[in-house]
Design a protein around this motif. Structure first.
Motif, short mmCIF file in Angstrom:
data_model
loop_
_atom_site.label_atom_id
_atom_site.label_comp_id
_atom_site.label_asym_id
_atom_site.label_seq_id
_atom_site.Cartn_x
_atom_site.Cartn_y
_atom_site.Cartn_z
N GLU A 166 0.84 -1.21 0.00
CA GLU A 166 0.00 0.00 0.00
C GLU A 166 0.87 1.25 0.00
O GLU A 166 1.97 1.26 0.56
CB GLU A 166 -0.92 0.04 1.23
N VAL A 167 0.34 2.30 -0.60
CA VAL A 167 0.98 3.62 -0.52
C VAL A 167 -0.09 4.65 -0.18
O VAL A 167 -1.28 4.44 -0.42
CB VAL A 167 1.66 4.02 -1.86
N LEU A 168 0.35 5.75 0.39
CA LEU A 168 -0.54 6.89 0.61
C LEU A 168 -0.28 7.89 -0.50
O LEU A 168 0.81 8.47 -0.58
CB LEU A 168 -0.29 7.54 1.97
N GLY A 169 -1.26 8.03 -1.40
CA GLY A 169 -1.14 9.00 -2.47
C GLY A 169 -1.61 10.37 -2.01
O GLY A 169 -2.58 10.48 -1.26
N MET A 170 -0.90 11.41 -2.42
CA MET A 170 -1.27 12.78 -2.09
C MET A 170 -1.34 13.61 -3.37
O MET A 170 -0.41 13.61 -4.17
CB MET A 170 -0.27 13.41 -1.12
N MET A 171 -2.43 14.29 -3.53
CA MET A 171 -2.63 15.17 -4.68
C MET A 171 -2.94 16.57 -4.18
O MET A 171 -3.87 16.76 -3.39
CB MET A 171 -3.78 14.63 -5.53
N ILE A 172 -2.15 17.54 -4.58
CA ILE A 172 -2.40 18.94 -4.24
C ILE A 172 -2.79 19.68 -5.51
O ILE A 172 -2.10 19.59 -6.53
CB ILE A 172 -1.16 19.61 -3.61
N MET A 173 -3.90 20.39 -5.44
CA MET A 173 -4.41 21.11 -6.61
C MET A 173 -4.56 22.59 -6.30
O MET A 173 -5.06 22.96 -5.23
CB MET A 173 -5.75 20.54 -7.05
N ASP A 174 -4.13 23.43 -7.22
CA ASP A 174 -4.20 24.88 -7.05
C ASP A 174 -4.82 25.49 -8.30
O ASP A 174 -4.46 25.12 -9.43
CB ASP A 174 -2.80 25.46 -6.83
N VAL A 175 -5.77 26.40 -8.13
CA VAL A 175 -6.42 27.05 -9.27
C VAL A 175 -5.44 28.01 -9.94
O VAL A 175 -4.82 28.84 -9.27
CB VAL A 175 -7.69 27.81 -8.84
N ASP A 176 -5.32 27.89 -11.26
CA ASP A 176 -4.42 28.78 -12.00
C ASP A 176 -5.06 30.16 -12.14
O ASP A 176 -6.21 30.28 -12.58
CB ASP A 176 -4.14 28.21 -13.40
N ALA B 14 -11.10 7.77 -0.48
CA ALA B 14 -10.23 8.95 -0.57
C ALA B 14 -10.73 10.03 0.38
O ALA B 14 -11.92 10.15 0.63
CB ALA B 14 -10.18 9.47 -1.99
N ARG B 15 -9.81 10.81 0.91
CA ARG B 15 -10.13 11.92 1.81
C ARG B 15 -9.82 13.23 1.08
O ARG B 15 -8.68 13.47 0.72
CB ARG B 15 -9.31 11.78 3.08
N VAL B 16 -10.87 14.04 0.85
CA VAL B 16 -10.73 15.28 0.08
C VAL B 16 -10.79 16.46 1.03
O VAL B 16 -11.70 16.56 1.87
CB VAL B 16 -11.84 15.40 -0.99
N GLY B 17 -9.85 17.39 0.90
CA GLY B 17 -9.81 18.53 1.81
C GLY B 17 -9.42 19.82 1.11
O GLY B 17 -9.02 19.84 -0.06
N ARG B 18 -9.59 20.91 1.85
CA ARG B 18 -9.19 22.23 1.37
C ARG B 18 -8.08 22.75 2.28
O ARG B 18 -8.27 22.84 3.49
CB ARG B 18 -10.38 23.18 1.38
N LEU B 19 -6.96 23.10 1.68
CA LEU B 19 -5.84 23.61 2.46
C LEU B 19 -6.03 25.08 2.81
O LEU B 19 -5.47 25.58 3.79
CB LEU B 19 -4.54 23.44 1.67
N PHE C 290 -6.44 22.80 -2.84
CA PHE C 290 -7.13 21.61 -2.37
C PHE C 290 -6.15 20.45 -2.25
O PHE C 290 -5.07 20.46 -2.84
CB PHE C 290 -8.26 21.24 -3.33
N ILE C 291 -6.57 19.41 -1.52
CA ILE C 291 -5.72 18.25 -1.32
C ILE C 291 -6.58 16.99 -1.28
O ILE C 291 -7.73 17.03 -0.82
CB ILE C 291 -4.90 18.38 0.00
N VAL C 292 -6.03 15.89 -1.77
CA VAL C 292 -6.70 14.60 -1.70
C VAL C 292 -5.69 13.56 -1.23
O VAL C 292 -4.56 13.50 -1.74
CB VAL C 292 -7.26 14.17 -3.07
N LEU C 293 -6.07 12.75 -0.25
CA LEU C 293 -5.25 11.65 0.23
C LEU C 293 -5.97 10.34 -0.07
O LEU C 293 -7.19 10.24 0.10
CB LEU C 293 -5.02 11.77 1.74
N TYR C 294 -5.20 9.35 -0.51
CA TYR C 294 -5.82 8.09 -0.92
C TYR C 294 -4.87 6.93 -0.67
O TYR C 294 -3.76 6.91 -1.19
CB TYR C 294 -6.20 8.17 -2.40
#
Length: 334
Positions: free
Chosen positions: A195-205, A238-243, A248-252
């Motif tokens: 297993e791995v913990l994936g992290m996705m960080i998203m920022d509006v351009d 998945a856990r979706v959050g706002r930094l 935004f951030i998503v952990l999975y």
């Protein structure tokens, strides 16, 4: 702070209960006889409480008149153990708790507290807190179980709601930064093999341009629609959050990082279709994605890697996904 205030009020409520029970214990300790009507009235006047006395030898329980506010049970029940055993509305686990309370009284346990979950006569389920003291005779043998049954449903619900709100970003309904960090730090330590913990960080351009061109209400609308889209499209678990702001951030937790990358690409593509009252806005985002296995790195280090990938996406023209993955994960993607 709101949670602490709610808990403080609950503590005061608890202290008041303890005082009532202590008053009972003080008045009737080592007196080998039942409570008098006057003594019962003294504690029955306490609003919101059901008072009771369980005679161990007779296995007979006496409830105050407030029992009728919640249940259709008689005020006097004997034998009480048989009554509990045959009561179909109470679940087996709650019966176990009741039997434990009765056994503790028989053993002479001075004071006990239990949270009990019972259906009431309206059909709804409510939480009650039972506080019980054991009254002993002049030979120090257990004689009676005397206690208070208090409806604490609203208190529990209020604290649960406040605790939930403390974990949420109230603007978008996503998890807030503190909640996400706590979750991510814990999950990194709990990962199983492969297993791995994936992290996705998203920022509006160029989010400022959206506010400047269309106004802040439109900017707020775009952020909320992004939050909805990320939550709806997210893989199960998945856990979706706002930094904060437009980040935004998503952990999975996953064994298939490609699935998480596909989710990131889908979000990137579909965000461009967000409209405001049929007006084309075409917001764009940059995404940084990384992943780590157990003991590979700390949450802060994983965040740093995902954040670096995000800024690589920004510096390479924006509106794209950049990944910072180990050689092993890169090989899996191929």
């Amino acid at each position: 702070m709101a949670i602490y205030l709610a808990r403080y009020k609950d503590i005061l409520f608890e202290i008041s209960q303890i005082k009532i029970v202590d008053d009972i214990k003080f008045k009737w300790l080592n007196i080998p006889k039942n409570l008098s009507p006057e003594q019962y009235e003294l504690i029955r006047e306490k609003a919101g409480y059901i008072t009771f006395e369980w005679d161990i030898q007779k296995d007979c329980i006496y409830f105050s008149k407030e029992i009728n506010d919640y249940f259709d049970y008689p005020a006097t029940i004997a034998p009480f153990a048989d009554f509990v055993d045959k009561l179909e509305l109470i679940s087996d686990d709650q019966k176990v708790l009741l039997y434990e309370c009765m056994d503790n009284v028989k053993k002479g346990v001075n004071f006990q507290k239990r949270d009990l979950h019972f259906p009431v006569k309206t059909g709804e389920e409510r939480w009650f807190e039972a506080r019980i003291i054991t009254q002993k005779d002049n030979r120090n043998e257990p004689l009676l179980g005397i206690g208070i049954l208090a409806d604490v449903t609203e208190v529990r619900e209020r604290i649960t709601l406040l605790e939930k709100e403390s974990r949420m970003d109230l603007f978008t309904g996503l998890y807030n930064r503190a909640s996400i960090e706590h979750y991510g730090d814990r999950k990194l330590q709990e990962l199983e093999q492969e297993e791995v913990l994936g992290m996705m960080i998203m920022d509006v351009d160029d989010f400022k341009n959206i506010n400047d061109q269309y106004g802040h209400p439109v900017g707020d609308y775009v952020l909320k629609k992004m939050a909805d889209l990320m939550r709806q499209k997210a893989p199960k678990g998945a856990r979706v959050g706002r930094l904060g702001g437009d980040e935004f951030i998503v952990l999975y937790v996953t064994k298939d990082i490609e699935e998480f990358c596909d989710y990131a690409k889908e979000v990137l593509s579909e965000i461009a279709s967000i409209k405001w009252q049929d007006r084309e806005i075409k917001p764009q985002c940059s995404i940084g994605l990384s992943a780590a296995s157990c003991n590979e790195c700390s949450y802060a280090q994983l965040y740093e890697r995902a954040d670096k990938a995000l800024y690589d996406a920004k510096n390479n023209g924006k509106n794209q996904l950049k990944c910072d993955l180990s050689e092993k994960l890169l090989h899996q993607r191929q």
